[in-house]
Design a protein around this motif. Structure first.
Motif, PDB file in Angstrom:
ATOM      1  N   VAL A 121       0.855  -1.186   0.000  1.00  0.00           N
ATOM      2  CA  VAL A 121       0.000   0.000   0.000  1.00  0.00           C
ATOM      3  C   VAL A 121       0.894   1.240   0.000  1.00  0.00           C
ATOM      4  CG1 VAL A 121      -1.802   1.267   1.222  1.00  0.00           C
ATOM      5  CG2 VAL A 121      -1.843  -1.235   1.204  1.00  0.00           C
ATOM      6  N   ILE A 122       0.711   2.094  -1.007  1.00  0.00           N
ATOM      7  CA  ILE A 122       1.465   3.333  -1.141  1.00  0.00           C
ATOM      8  C   ILE A 122       0.544   4.498  -0.824  1.00  0.00           C
ATOM      9  CG2 ILE A 122       2.747   4.823  -2.736  1.00  0.00           C
ATOM     10  CD1 ILE A 122       4.231   2.261  -2.122  1.00  0.00           C
ATOM     11  N   GLU A 123       1.004   5.438   0.019  1.00  0.00           N
ATOM     12  CA  GLU A 123       0.222   6.632   0.348  1.00  0.00           C
ATOM     13  C   GLU A 123       1.030   7.882   0.040  1.00  0.00           C
ATOM     14  OE1 GLU A 123      -2.423   6.231   4.030  1.00  0.00           O
ATOM     15  OE2 GLU A 123      -0.807   4.816   4.466  1.00  0.00           O
ATOM     16  N   LEU A 124       0.321   8.890  -0.470  1.00  0.00           N
ATOM     17  CA  LEU A 124       0.893  10.218  -0.711  1.00  0.00           C
ATOM     18  C   LEU A 124       0.147  11.226   0.155  1.00  0.00           C
ATOM     19  CD1 LEU A 124       1.165  10.033  -4.573  1.00  0.00           C
ATOM     20  CD2 LEU A 124       3.093  10.352  -3.047  1.00  0.00           C
ATOM     21  N   GLU A 125       0.882  12.023   0.922  1.00  0.00           N
ATOM     22  CA  GLU A 125       0.284  13.040   1.781  1.00  0.00           C
ATOM     23  C   GLU A 125       0.991  14.361   1.526  1.00  0.00           C
ATOM     24  OE1 GLU A 125      -0.513  13.927   6.547  1.00  0.00           O
ATOM     25  OE2 GLU A 125       0.691  12.213   5.931  1.00  0.00           O
ATOM     26  N   ARG A 126       0.205  15.403   1.186  1.00  0.00           N
ATOM     27  CA  ARG A 126       0.811  16.694   0.847  1.00  0.00           C
ATOM     28  C   ARG A 126       1.584  17.253   2.039  1.00  0.00           C
ATOM     29  NH1 ARG A 126      -0.291  20.740  -2.958  1.00  0.00           N
ATOM     30  NH2 ARG A 126      -2.179  19.673  -3.645  1.00  0.00           N
ATOM     31  N   ALA A 127       2.789  17.700   1.768  1.00  0.00           N
ATOM     32  CA  ALA A 127       3.604  18.355   2.798  1.00  0.00           C
ATOM     33  C   ALA A 127       3.212  19.826   2.894  1.00  0.00           C
ATOM     34  CB  ALA A 127       5.083  18.229   2.459  1.00  0.00           C
ATOM     35  N   LEU A 128       3.180  20.351   4.130  1.00  0.00           N
ATOM     36  CA  LEU A 128       2.823  21.744   4.349  1.00  0.00           C
ATOM     37  C   LEU A 128       4.034  22.640   4.119  1.00  0.00           C
ATOM     38  CD1 LEU A 128       0.715  21.384   7.616  1.00  0.00           C
ATOM     39  CD2 LEU A 128      -0.085  21.361   5.248  1.00  0.00           C
ATOM     40  N   ALA A 129       3.781  23.836   3.672  1.00  0.00           N
ATOM     41  CA  ALA A 129       4.862  24.805   3.472  1.00  0.00           C
ATOM     42  C   ALA A 129       5.511  25.123   4.813  1.00  0.00           C
ATOM     43  CB  ALA A 129       4.318  26.083   2.828  1.00  0.00           C
ATOM     44  N   GLY A 130       6.825  25.018   4.848  1.00  0.00           N
ATOM     45  CA  GLY A 130       7.553  25.355   6.063  1.00  0.00           C
ATOM     46  C   GLY A 130       7.568  24.267   7.115  1.00  0.00           C
ATOM     47  N   GLU A 131       6.988  23.117   6.841  1.00  0.00           N
ATOM     48  CA  GLU A 131       7.020  22.038   7.837  1.00  0.00           C
ATOM     49  C   GLU A 131       8.420  21.435   7.935  1.00  0.00           C
ATOM     50  OE1 GLU A 131       6.093  17.705   6.138  1.00  0.00           O
ATOM     51  OE2 GLU A 131       4.303  18.969   6.077  1.00  0.00           O
ATOM     52  N   PRO A 132       8.763  20.790   9.044  1.00  0.00           N
ATOM     53  CA  PRO A 132      10.088  20.176   9.182  1.00  0.00           C
ATOM     54  C   PRO A 132      10.361  19.190   8.057  1.00  0.00           C
ATOM     55  CG  PRO A 132       8.938  20.191  11.286  1.00  0.00           C
ATOM     56  CD  PRO A 132       7.944  20.618  10.258  1.00  0.00           C
ATOM     57  N   GLY A 133      11.534  19.273   7.492  1.00  0.00           N
ATOM     58  CA  GLY A 133      11.875  18.390   6.378  1.00  0.00           C
ATOM     59  C   GLY A 133      12.371  17.031   6.813  1.00  0.00           C
ATOM     60  N   SER A 134      12.697  16.881   8.100  1.00  0.00           N
ATOM     61  CA  SER A 134      13.179  15.598   8.593  1.00  0.00           C
ATOM     62  C   SER A 134      12.962  15.536  10.097  1.00  0.00           C
ATOM     63  CB  SER A 134      14.670  15.415   8.278  1.00  0.00           C
ATOM     64  OG  SER A 134      15.440  16.337   9.037  1.00  0.00           O
ATOM     65  N   PHE A 135      13.157  14.345  10.630  1.00  0.00           N
ATOM     66  CA  PHE A 135      13.021  14.162  12.071  1.00  0.00           C
ATOM     67  C   PHE A 135      14.081  14.978  12.817  1.00  0.00           C
ATOM     68  CE2 PHE A 135      14.046  11.825  15.996  1.00  0.00           C
ATOM     69  CZ  PHE A 135      12.802  11.832  16.608  1.00  0.00           C
ATOM     70  N   ASP A 136      15.243  15.193  12.180  1.00  0.00           N
ATOM     71  CA  ASP A 136      16.315  15.929  12.849  1.00  0.00           C
ATOM     72  C   ASP A 136      15.873  17.332  13.253  1.00  0.00           C
ATOM     73  OD1 ASP A 136      17.923  13.765  12.520  1.00  0.00           O
ATOM     74  OD2 ASP A 136      18.943  14.517  10.727  1.00  0.00           O
ATOM     75  N   GLU A 137      14.958  17.930  12.467  1.00  0.00           N
ATOM     76  CA  GLU A 137      14.533  19.297  12.763  1.00  0.00           C
ATOM     77  C   GLU A 137      13.645  19.374  14.007  1.00  0.00           C
ATOM     78  OE1 GLU A 137      13.064  21.607   9.481  1.00  0.00           O
ATOM     79  OE2 GLU A 137      14.147  20.381   8.024  1.00  0.00           O
ATOM     80  N   VAL A 138      12.966  18.269  14.362  1.00  0.00           N
ATOM     81  CA  VAL A 138      12.115  18.294  15.563  1.00  0.00           C
ATOM     82  C   VAL A 138      12.786  17.589  16.734  1.00  0.00           C
ATOM     83  CG1 VAL A 138       9.951  18.498  14.303  1.00  0.00           C
ATOM     84  CG2 VAL A 138      10.889  16.234  14.759  1.00  0.00           C
ATOM     85  N   TYR A 139      13.942  16.985  16.503  1.00  0.00           N
ATOM     86  CA  TYR A 139      14.575  16.230  17.567  1.00  0.00           C
ATOM     87  C   TYR A 139      14.918  17.092  18.785  1.00  0.00           C
ATOM     88  CZ  TYR A 139      17.801  13.406  20.243  1.00  0.00           C
ATOM     89  OH  TYR A 139      18.406  12.731  21.265  1.00  0.00           O
ATOM     90  N   PRO A 140      15.318  18.371  18.627  1.00  0.00           N
ATOM     91  CA  PRO A 140      15.595  19.166  19.842  1.00  0.00           C
ATOM     92  C   PRO A 140      14.422  19.191  20.817  1.00  0.00           C
ATOM     93  CG  PRO A 140      16.462  20.296  17.924  1.00  0.00           C
ATOM     94  CD  PRO A 140      15.687  19.125  17.404  1.00  0.00           C
ATOM     95  N   HIS A 141      13.180  19.216  20.277  1.00  0.00           N
ATOM     96  CA  HIS A 141      12.015  19.180  21.165  1.00  0.00           C
ATOM     97  C   HIS A 141      11.934  17.826  21.878  1.00  0.00           C
ATOM     98  CE1 HIS A 141      10.554  22.920  19.505  1.00  0.00           C
ATOM     99  NE2 HIS A 141      10.650  22.418  18.271  1.00  0.00           N
ATOM    100  N   VAL A 142      12.208  16.759  21.124  1.00  0.00           N
ATOM    101  CA  VAL A 142      12.169  15.416  21.718  1.00  0.00           C
ATOM    102  C   VAL A 142      13.254  15.284  22.782  1.00  0.00           C
ATOM    103  CG1 VAL A 142      12.430  12.964  21.242  1.00  0.00           C
ATOM    104  CG2 VAL A 142      11.188  14.420  19.628  1.00  0.00           C
ATOM    105  N   ARG A 143      14.425  15.850  22.493  1.00  0.00           N
ATOM    106  CA  ARG A 143      15.531  15.761  23.455  1.00  0.00           C
ATOM    107  C   ARG A 143      15.177  16.475  24.756  1.00  0.00           C
ATOM    108  NH1 ARG A 143      20.813  18.221  21.219  1.00  0.00           N
ATOM    109  NH2 ARG A 143      19.607  20.124  21.619  1.00  0.00           N
ATOM    110  N   ALA A 144      14.495  17.610  24.656  1.00  0.00           N
ATOM    111  CA  ALA A 144      14.077  18.316  25.865  1.00  0.00           C
ATOM    112  C   ALA A 144      13.129  17.450  26.688  1.00  0.00           C
ATOM    113  CB  ALA A 144      13.398  19.634  25.484  1.00  0.00           C
ATOM    114  N   PHE A 145      12.267  16.723  25.993  1.00  0.00           N
ATOM    115  CA  PHE A 145      11.354  15.826  26.706  1.00  0.00           C
ATOM    116  C   PHE A 145      12.136  14.699  27.382  1.00  0.00           C
ATOM    117  CE2 PHE A 145       8.923  11.810  26.500  1.00  0.00           C
ATOM    118  CZ  PHE A 145       7.902  12.115  27.384  1.00  0.00           C
ATOM    119  N   LEU A 146      13.115  14.125  26.670  1.00  0.00           N
ATOM    120  CA  LEU A 146      13.905  13.039  27.237  1.00  0.00           C
ATOM    121  C   LEU A 146      14.649  13.484  28.490  1.00  0.00           C
ATOM    122  CD1 LEU A 146      15.369  11.429  23.994  1.00  0.00           C
ATOM    123  CD2 LEU A 146      13.548  10.531  25.437  1.00  0.00           C
TER     124      LEU A 146
END
Length: 750
Positions: A121-146
């Motif tokens: 099963v293949i799915e396509l979901e439109r990316a929002l303008a300005g959204e994080p391009g990878s997990f690395d961009e949101v990882y600082p938030h995750v690190r703060a939680f950790l």
């Protein structure tokens, strides 16, 4: 009926099942449609062609207008080609994978894949303008939680931290942490929100809000997004997978459509979008992180991934915290167990050791009262019901399927009349300590009256529409308070496990005592065998001398009788009569001895034929007597035919002998079959006996009548008893003086 919109059951079809259990029966994993902000393709892995497609307007620019039947590479934008190599290797067996971003004109689309029903099963979901391009961009938030997780240890702090961090990452209006109880009712234990949506902190929600099939989907697929509660579903064409002839399973689909009832439910709550993240404890669903927004909203893919990661970390921390708490509790209970076991092992009777320290017995289960029921006695400890009430509880337990451990925090709901014991025993924890007898150890807790605040009336259910074709959910989520009665504080798993371990220890002690008794019994059996052998030897050796006495006395009378006086002839008759009687006694003793030594050979026995044959053999003895036989059809049995014939011979001879002074003598022979045994009854209208002496009937040499009245050696009924016992059966008798007697022979059916 739920504090979070995504907790309502989802539909598996465009149509909705109507009825009390409609939500529970919805096949929510095969909805046949998707949410319209993306595209879903079902691909045949053998030839790489698209066999089903659902094209939402939100991502139509990334795919050709009619992709079904085309190779996947031709169906997608050309920029997708580099992402499609080695799909069969890159797509996991379970769960989804992010293949990359596909550019179509000025827009980007996330390319996501998973396996379902032997297809890709293949799915396509439109990316929002300005959204994080990878997990690395949101990882600082995750690190703060950790980092914060390391400082916050208890459940309340961890769940509050997770709610705060998920809302900060997503920017949604409200984030709840929802915890399930053992009955799948839920409670909001943490919340972070702005003022756009109301608070549900502390509210409870009934298990019906999330049916079993919905909980199973939450368990399999940890994250789900509904971006717009007012969306129009995009159907999958064709509606069945041509490879299987069935609708495709969309359990792992990011775009999976949900029930129209659920969407209406969201709108009734004033919620335009929702996202849920599953919290697991091992393979079991612990709860949910439920996110709500008043307006439609799409949470970007990599932000969702970060939230999923937070959910996994929170799950691990919650499990670790609960494991530590349970381990500490188990350690404390094990110390109590050790003291109880030491006392039981040193006591002559384990019950004495068990109740020697009532405080420890109560502390083992955290109970207010306890009772030990064994050997026909009841020992009560602490705040326990009366002896009669405990016996009623035991009778109820014995009448159910016998379980090693039984626990309930609402006896009123489990046992008829249980509400009468609410002040002392609303909660009952019991262990069975015998498979043969009604022996139990029971612990009691009193009723605890508490108030539960629900998110709306839990009695309210979805109602069918006027046309009866679909369901409408309730509209009110105002706090609804309920006073809970007839329920005790719930038994903890550690407490249930502790009493189960105590049961094992008690059974071990009982078995050890039984082994000691068995050793003594084995010694007694050996002595009995020696006595039987001695009896056999003596009886065998005495037979010949008695026969010689009879023979020579009769010869003496034949050849010398004319020269003897009348007194001498009378003496010879007495010698013959006594020697014959002694010989008969020796023969009976020999038969009785052999009965305990003979090998048992059970076969199917026709009791009708056996009794008929025994009756024929008695005809000579009953000649000239008026005997009325009442023989009913007799149930067959399985037994040693020789022994069983002897038993019936003895019972029938006994009935004939003691009814000789009746005219007519009535002999009745019947049988009764129960699930466990077949009971044969021989009844007469003869002399009977006093029931005060019934215990002597089946003993060797035991007689209830004078020998001058009724002849016999006093061994026949002892033989019947031995034969019954050799077969695992039993015998008993009933009678009254001059009112006849009935003898019962019961043989096991297995």
């Amino acid at each position: 009926m739920s504090a979070q919109p995504d907790s309502r059951s989802e539909s598996g079809r465009p149509e909705v099942l109507v009825g009390p259990s409609g939500c529970e029966r919805e096949a929510i994993h095969v909805p046949g449609s998707i949410q319209p902000h993306g595209v879903l393709l079902v691909v045949d892995p053998d030839d790489g062609r698209v066999v089903q497609a659902a094209i939402g307007p939100g991502a139509a620019d990334a795919i050709v207008p009619d992709p079904v039947g085309r190779p996947l590479r031709e169906a997608l934008a050309p920029t997708a080609a580099p992402l499609l190599h080695d799909l069969d290797v890159r797509v996991p067996t379970l769960g989804t994978t992010h293949l990359g971003l596909v550019r179509a004109g000025e827009t980007l689309h996330h390319l996501i894949a998973h396996r379902a029903d032997d297809a890709i099963v293949i799915e396509l979901e439109r990316a929002l303008a300005g959204e994080p391009g990878s997990f690395d961009e949101v990882y600082p938030h995750v690190r703060a939680f950790l980092e914060a997780v390391q400082r916050d240890g208890d459940v309340a702090a961890l769940t509050a931290l997770a709610a705060r961090e998920v809302r900060r990452i997503t920017g949604l209006d409200r984030v709840l942490v929802y915890r399930f109880d053992p009955d799948w009712n839920g409670e909001v234990v943490a919340e972070d929100r702005n003022e756009r949506l109301p608070s549900y902190l502390g509210l409870h929600f009934p298990a019906a809000d999330i049916p079993a099939q919905a909980r199973e989907l939450y368990r399999l697929n940890r994250l789900r997004l509904i971006s717009d509660a007012s969306y129009t579903p995009t159907p999958l064409r064709p509606d069945v997978n041509p490879r299987t002839g069935r609708p495709i399973d969309l359990s792992f689909a990011v775009l999976r459509s949900v029930s129209p009832v659920h969407l209406e439910y969201m709108r009734n709550m004033g919620t335009g979008a929702s996202m849920s993240i599953s919290l697991m404890r091992g393979d079991r669903l612990w709860g949910l992180i439920s996110c709500h927004h008043r307006d439609p909203a799409i949470v970007p893919y990599h932000v969702r991934t970060a939230c999923d990661f937070i959910g996994q970390v929170l799950s691990l921390q919650l499990a670790a915290d609960e494991t530590t708490t349970v381990a500490d509790r188990r350690g404390a209970l094990r110390a109590i167990q050790t003291r109880l076991l030491a006392r039981m092992a040193s006591a002559e009777q384990y019950v004495d050791g068990l109740v020697a320290s009532g405080d420890d017995l109560l502390a083992l289960a955290g109970a207010d009262g306890a009772a030990v029921v064994a050997g026909g006695t009841i020992v009560r400890i602490g705040a326990a019901p009366s002896g009669d009430e405990v016996q009623r509880l035991v009778d109820w337990l014995a009448g159910r399927e016998r379980l090693d451990v039984m626990a309930t925090d609402s006896l009123a709901a489990a046992m008829p009349g249980g509400e009468a014991l609410k002040d002392l025993a609303s909660g009952v924890l019991a262990i069975s300590i015998s498979q043969l007898h009604d022996s139990y150890v029971l612990w009691f807790r009193p009723e605890v009256i508490r108030t539960v605040t629900w998110g709306g009336d839990p009695r309210a259910h979805a109602e069918p529409s006027a046309d009866g074709l679909r369901l409408h959910p309730r509209k009110s989520f105002a706090a609804w308070r309920e006073t809970v009665r007839l329920r005790a504080r719930a038994w903890e798993p550690a407490e249930i496990d502790a009493v189960a371990e105590l049961r094992t220890a008690i059974v071990d002690i009982v078995l050890r005592k039984a082994e000691e008794t068995a050793a003594l019994s084995e010694r007694l059996t050996s002595i009995n065998k020696e006595l039987e052998a001695f009896s056999y030897s003596v009886s065998h050796d005495l037979r010949a001398p008695f026969r010689h006495i009879v023979g020579y006395a009769q010869l003496l009378k034949k050849y010398e009788g004319e020269r003897l006086s009348e007194r001498g002839n009378r003496y010879i008759d007495t010698i013959v009569e006594s020697a014959i009687s002694a010989g008969t006694l020796v023969d009976d003793l020999l038969g009785f001895s052999q009965m305990g030594r003979a090998t048992l050979t059970p076969v199917a026995v026709d009791m009708n034929a056996l009794v008929a044959d025994v009756r024929r053999r008695t005809e000579a003895d009953t000649h000239g007597r008026n005997v009325e036989w009442r023989v009913a059809p007799l149930a067959p049995t399985r037994a040693d035919p020789i022994m069983l014939r002897l038993a019936m011979q003895n019972l029938i001879d006994n009935a004939l002998k003691f009814s000789r002074h009746r005219d007519p003598a009535v002999i009745e022979i019947t049988s009764t079959a129960t699930p466990e045994e077949t009971i044969y009854t021989v009844r007469d209208n003869g002399a009977g006996f006093d029931m005060a002496y019934v215990g002597k009937l089946f003993g060797v040499f035991q007689r209830l009548h004078r020998v001058e009245e009724f002849e016999g050696t006093g061994i026949g009924l002892a033989n019947v008893k031995r034969i019954a016992e050799r077969h695992g059966g039993r015998v008993w008798a009933k009678g009254r003086v001059d009112g006849g007697a009935a003898f019962f022979l019961a043989l096991p059916r297995r």
